[in-house]
Scaffold this motif. Structure first.
Motif, PDB file in Angstrom:
ATOM      1  N   ILE A 188       0.823  -1.209   0.000  1.00 18.08           N
ATOM      2  CA  ILE A 188       0.000   0.000   0.000  1.00 18.08           C
ATOM      3  C   ILE A 188       0.859   1.262   0.000  1.00 18.08           C
ATOM      4  N   ILE A 189       1.981   1.222   0.702  1.00 14.67           N
ATOM      5  CA  ILE A 189       2.897   2.366   0.641  1.00 14.67           C
ATOM      6  C   ILE A 189       3.341   2.585  -0.800  1.00 14.67           C
ATOM      7  N   GLY A 190       3.693   1.484  -1.482  1.00 18.85           N
ATOM      8  CA  GLY A 190       4.126   1.587  -2.879  1.00 18.85           C
ATOM      9  C   GLY A 190       3.029   2.102  -3.787  1.00 18.85           C
ATOM     10  N   LEU A 191       1.796   1.616  -3.596  1.00 19.60           N
ATOM     11  CA  LEU A 191       0.662   2.078  -4.400  1.00 19.60           C
ATOM     12  C   LEU A 191       0.411   3.562  -4.168  1.00 19.60           C
ATOM     13  N   THR A 192       0.491   3.989  -2.918  1.00 20.82           N
ATOM     14  CA  THR A 192       0.306   5.402  -2.581  1.00 20.82           C
ATOM     15  C   THR A 192       1.385   6.263  -3.230  1.00 20.82           C
ATOM     16  N   VAL A 193       2.613   5.776  -3.223  1.00 24.74           N
ATOM     17  CA  VAL A 193       3.718   6.491  -3.854  1.00 24.74           C
ATOM     18  C   VAL A 193       3.465   6.657  -5.354  1.00 24.74           C
ATOM     19  N   LEU A 194       3.021   5.584  -6.018  1.00 26.44           N
ATOM     20  CA  LEU A 194       2.732   5.675  -7.455  1.00 26.44           C
ATOM     21  C   LEU A 194       1.635   6.701  -7.725  1.00 26.44           C
ATOM     22  N   LEU A 195       0.546   6.643  -6.971  1.00 20.14           N
ATOM     23  CA  LEU A 195      -0.563   7.589  -7.174  1.00 20.14           C
ATOM     24  C   LEU A 195      -0.094   9.025  -6.965  1.00 20.14           C
ATOM     25  N   PHE A 196       0.764   9.231  -5.972  1.00 17.28           N
ATOM     26  CA  PHE A 196       1.290  10.572  -5.701  1.00 17.28           C
ATOM     27  C   PHE A 196       2.169  11.051  -6.860  1.00 17.28           C
ATOM     28  N   ILE A 197       3.045  10.198  -7.356  1.00 20.16           N
ATOM     29  CA  ILE A 197       3.924  10.567  -8.462  1.00 20.16           C
ATOM     30  C   ILE A 197       3.105  10.920  -9.704  1.00 20.16           C
ATOM     31  N   LEU A 198       2.109  10.093 -10.004  1.00 23.45           N
ATOM     32  CA  LEU A 198       1.267  10.351 -11.184  1.00 23.45           C
ATOM     33  C   LEU A 198       0.486  11.647 -11.014  1.00 23.45           C
ATOM     34  N   LEU A 199       0.024  11.925  -9.783  1.00 26.60           N
ATOM     35  CA  LEU A 199      -0.702  13.174  -9.520  1.00 26.60           C
ATOM     36  C   LEU A 199       0.192  14.374  -9.790  1.00 26.60           C
ATOM     37  N   VAL A 200       1.405  14.332  -9.261  1.00 26.26           N
ATOM     38  CA  VAL A 200       2.331  15.458  -9.416  1.00 26.26           C
ATOM     39  C   VAL A 200       2.692  15.658 -10.879  1.00 26.26           C
ATOM     40  N   ILE A 201       2.976  14.561 -11.580  1.00 27.26           N
ATOM     41  CA  ILE A 201       3.417  14.652 -12.974  1.00 27.26           C
ATOM     42  C   ILE A 201       2.283  15.079 -13.899  1.00 27.26           C
ATOM     43  N   THR A 202       1.125  14.424 -13.792  1.00 23.53           N
ATOM     44  CA  THR A 202       0.021  14.717 -14.715  1.00 23.53           C
ATOM     45  C   THR A 202      -0.589  16.088 -14.481  1.00 23.53           C
ATOM     46  N   LYS A 203      -0.619  16.515 -13.209  1.00 22.86           N
ATOM     47  CA  LYS A 203      -1.154  17.837 -12.894  1.00 22.86           C
ATOM     48  C   LYS A 203      -0.112  18.937 -13.095  1.00 22.86           C
ATOM     49  N   LYS A 204       1.132  18.497 -13.326  1.00 23.80           N
ATOM     50  CA  LYS A 204       2.259  19.429 -13.504  1.00 23.80           C
ATOM     51  C   LYS A 204       2.337  20.409 -12.335  1.00 23.80           C
ATOM     52  N   LEU A 205       2.191  19.829 -11.134  1.00 21.41           N
ATOM     53  CA  LEU A 205       2.242  20.661  -9.934  1.00 21.41           C
ATOM     54  C   LEU A 205       3.655  21.164  -9.700  1.00 21.41           C
ATOM     55  N   GLU A 206       3.780  22.424  -9.406  1.00 21.89           N
ATOM     56  CA  GLU A 206       5.096  22.999  -9.148  1.00 21.89           C
ATOM     57  C   GLU A 206       5.552  22.648  -7.731  1.00 21.89           C
ATOM     58  N   ILE A 207       6.791  22.191  -7.620  1.00 21.03           N
ATOM     59  CA  ILE A 207       7.323  21.820  -6.318  1.00 21.03           C
ATOM     60  C   ILE A 207       7.960  23.043  -5.668  1.00 21.03           C
ATOM     61  N   LYS A 208       7.122  23.991  -5.254  1.00 24.99           N
ATOM     62  CA  LYS A 208       7.591  25.170  -4.546  1.00 24.99           C
ATOM     63  C   LYS A 208       7.747  24.825  -3.067  1.00 24.99           C
ATOM     64  N   PRO A 209       8.517  25.654  -2.315  1.00 22.17           N
ATOM     65  CA  PRO A 209       8.740  25.352  -0.896  1.00 22.17           C
ATOM     66  C   PRO A 209       7.458  25.104  -0.112  1.00 22.17           C
ATOM     67  N   ILE A 210       6.432  25.927  -0.320  1.00 19.90           N
ATOM     68  CA  ILE A 210       5.190  25.764   0.419  1.00 19.90           C
ATOM     69  C   ILE A 210       4.492  24.465   0.029  1.00 19.90           C
ATOM     70  N   LYS A 211       4.552  24.123  -1.282  1.00 19.53           N
ATOM     71  CA  LYS A 211       3.978  22.865  -1.757  1.00 19.53           C
ATOM     72  C   LYS A 211       4.745  21.695  -1.157  1.00 19.53           C
ATOM     73  N   LEU A 212       6.071  21.806  -1.187  1.00 24.07           N
ATOM     74  CA  LEU A 212       6.928  20.750  -0.669  1.00 24.07           C
ATOM     75  C   LEU A 212       6.641  20.516   0.814  1.00 24.07           C
ATOM     76  N   MET A 213       6.391  21.592   1.539  1.00 25.08           N
ATOM     77  CA  MET A 213       6.082  21.493   2.960  1.00 25.08           C
ATOM     78  C   MET A 213       4.761  20.747   3.173  1.00 25.08           C
ATOM     79  N   LYS A 214       3.769  21.059   2.341  1.00 19.12           N
ATOM     80  CA  LYS A 214       2.470  20.387   2.441  1.00 19.12           C
ATOM     81  C   LYS A 214       2.614  18.904   2.145  1.00 19.12           C
TER      82      LYS A 214
END
Length: 432
Positions: A211-237
């Motif tokens: 489940i940790i691995g599945l959660t990691v995959l979903l998170f990676i796909l979310l960040v990549i597909t949404k093209k979320l910017e990894i700003k300090p405040i985002k990184l903190m969240k």
């Protein structure tokens, strides 16, 4: 992707740090300098890899070092690593892992593999709703077969590996089916339900790794597909969310181990010295002692991978069994244990090179089947790094190809049915 100028600066800075650390170690002979070199290499790997399989793997691979650090410096860690009478080969453990870390960084910094990975992650997995429904049902059913007990039942803990039907890979089949289904995660409430159910069912039966691995995959796909910017405040969240998830996983692990008290004051220690990581630290320490005192196996354990492919056959030379027979362990096999006890330090170098070649081969062509394989590698990164490659062999050899074939069959039938429907509608319109 990094600019060439930034890449040169990053690499030059890391080389400078290595020089300073090397000189410091020569002067002081302090093993913690090598530990620091591993931590710094991990950080630089994360910097160049960003949110990716390689950054996650670097964290997982180096995580056990923190347990070894505490055990070496203050004599405290967790479980068998803490109470073992076996000498802790702290310097050697750090040295072997540093070799692997440096080779990984060199490959990542000198090839286009990160660019190829990004292309994989942003590509859409095309799957029909019928295929997604089929996979979702399989995921739910297999999760129940793998863990048939009542959720969060303490009586179930001692029997949690007894499945409803014969076999030990039902959990892997459930995860593979979930992997295929998430192609329609945005479009189907039933697929969303199946993913939530699988996550809940695994965790409520004290199974965390998949489940940790599945959660990691979903998170990676979310960040990549949404093209979320990894700003300090985002990184903190993201960090806060990751910490909360991690604490929940620790709590579930404590429940599984019948730890009745969960103190908030112990969280910082539990985060750095996690029980499973400490156990795997002990496993690798046993492997280094085996390497120091016994004859190399020269590939003997690798026969296991051929034998285990054949249904109903099992091998007596599995790496975790060899290590356990030498000195008792909680089970599992750190990913560098096998090349070490088979071929020594050169085995670690050969393994890392071969491993990277496999990743590069998979990423060399952006096809839907290869994406499923690569995504499964992301999901299983915790399991393969801490428990060995054997745990995912059946999924790679059988489950993914079979599931891919079935989904392709359903999708082709769906296309044919849709085409015939369109043709009939055209004929009716023409007749009118």
């Amino acid at each position: 992707m990094r600019s060439k100028k930034n890449s040169i600066i990053t690499n030059a800075l890391l080389i400078l740090i290595y020089i300073v650390l090397a000189v410091t170690y020569i002067i002081s002979s302090e093993p913690n300098i090598v530990f620091l070199a591993n931590v710094i290499t991990m950080i630089f790997t994360i910097i160049i890899s960003k949110i990716s399989f390689f950054s996650i793997k670097s964290i997982v691979l180096n995580y056990l070092l923190f347990s070894c650090y505490f055990q070496y410096n203050i004599g405290e860690s967790y479980g068998i690593l803490e109470i073992s009478s076996l000498p802790l080969n702290y310097l050697q453990i750090n040295y072997i892992i540093l070799i692997y870390n440096v080779l990984c960084y060199i490959w990542l910094a000198s090839t286009n593999i990160l660019k190829k990975e990004e292309e994989f992650l942003i590509s859409k997995n095309l799957i029909s709703l019928k295929s997604a429904y089929f996979c979702s049902i399989i995921a739910i059913v297999c999760a129940i077969i793998a863990f048939p007990g009542i959720p969060f039942s303490r009586e179930y803990i001692s029997n949690r590996f007894i499945a409803l039907l014969p076999g030990t890979a039902w959990n892997h089949l459930s995860i593979v089916a979930t992997l295929f289904a998430i192609g329609k995660l945005k479009d189907s409430k039933f697929v969303k339900f199946s993913v939530v159910f699988v996550i809940f069912w695994f965790l409520s039966h004290f199974e965390r790794v998949d489940i940790i691995g599945l959660t990691v995959l979903l998170f990676i796909l979310l960040v990549i597909t949404k093209k979320l910017e990894i700003k300090p405040i985002k990184l903190m969240k993201y960090g806060v969310v990751a910490l909360v998830i991690f604490i929940v996983m620790i709590y579930i692990g404590d429940m599984r181990n019948n730890v009745t008290e969960f103190k908030i004051s112990d969280i910082s220690k539990k985060v750095l010295v996690q029980s499973t990581a400490a156990d795997i630290g002990h496993v690798f320490n046993v492997a280094t002692n085996y390497y120091n005192n016994e004859s190399l196996l020269l590939g003997e354990t690798y026969v296991t991978y051929i034998v285990e492919i054949i249904p109903f056959l099992s091998s007596n030379h599995e790496i975790s069994t060899v290590i356990y027979n030498y000195y008792p362990t909680p089970g599992g096999s750190y990913i560098l244990s096998e090349p070490l006890i088979n071929f020594g330090i050169i085995g670690v170098v050969i393994f890392q090179t071969f491993e990277f070649f496999i990743y590069k081969l998979i990423l060399s062509k952006n096809s839907q089947y290869r994406r499923y394989v690569y995504f499964f590698l992301i999901i299983s990164v915790f399991r393969t790094t801490w428990y060995g490659l054997l745990y995912i062999e059946k999924a790679m050899i059988y489950f993914i190809p079979i599931m891919y074939f079935i989904c392709n069959f359903i999708d082709r039938k769906e296309k044919i049915t849709s085409y015939k429907k369109e043709e009939n509608e055209k004929m009716i319109e023409g007749a009118n």
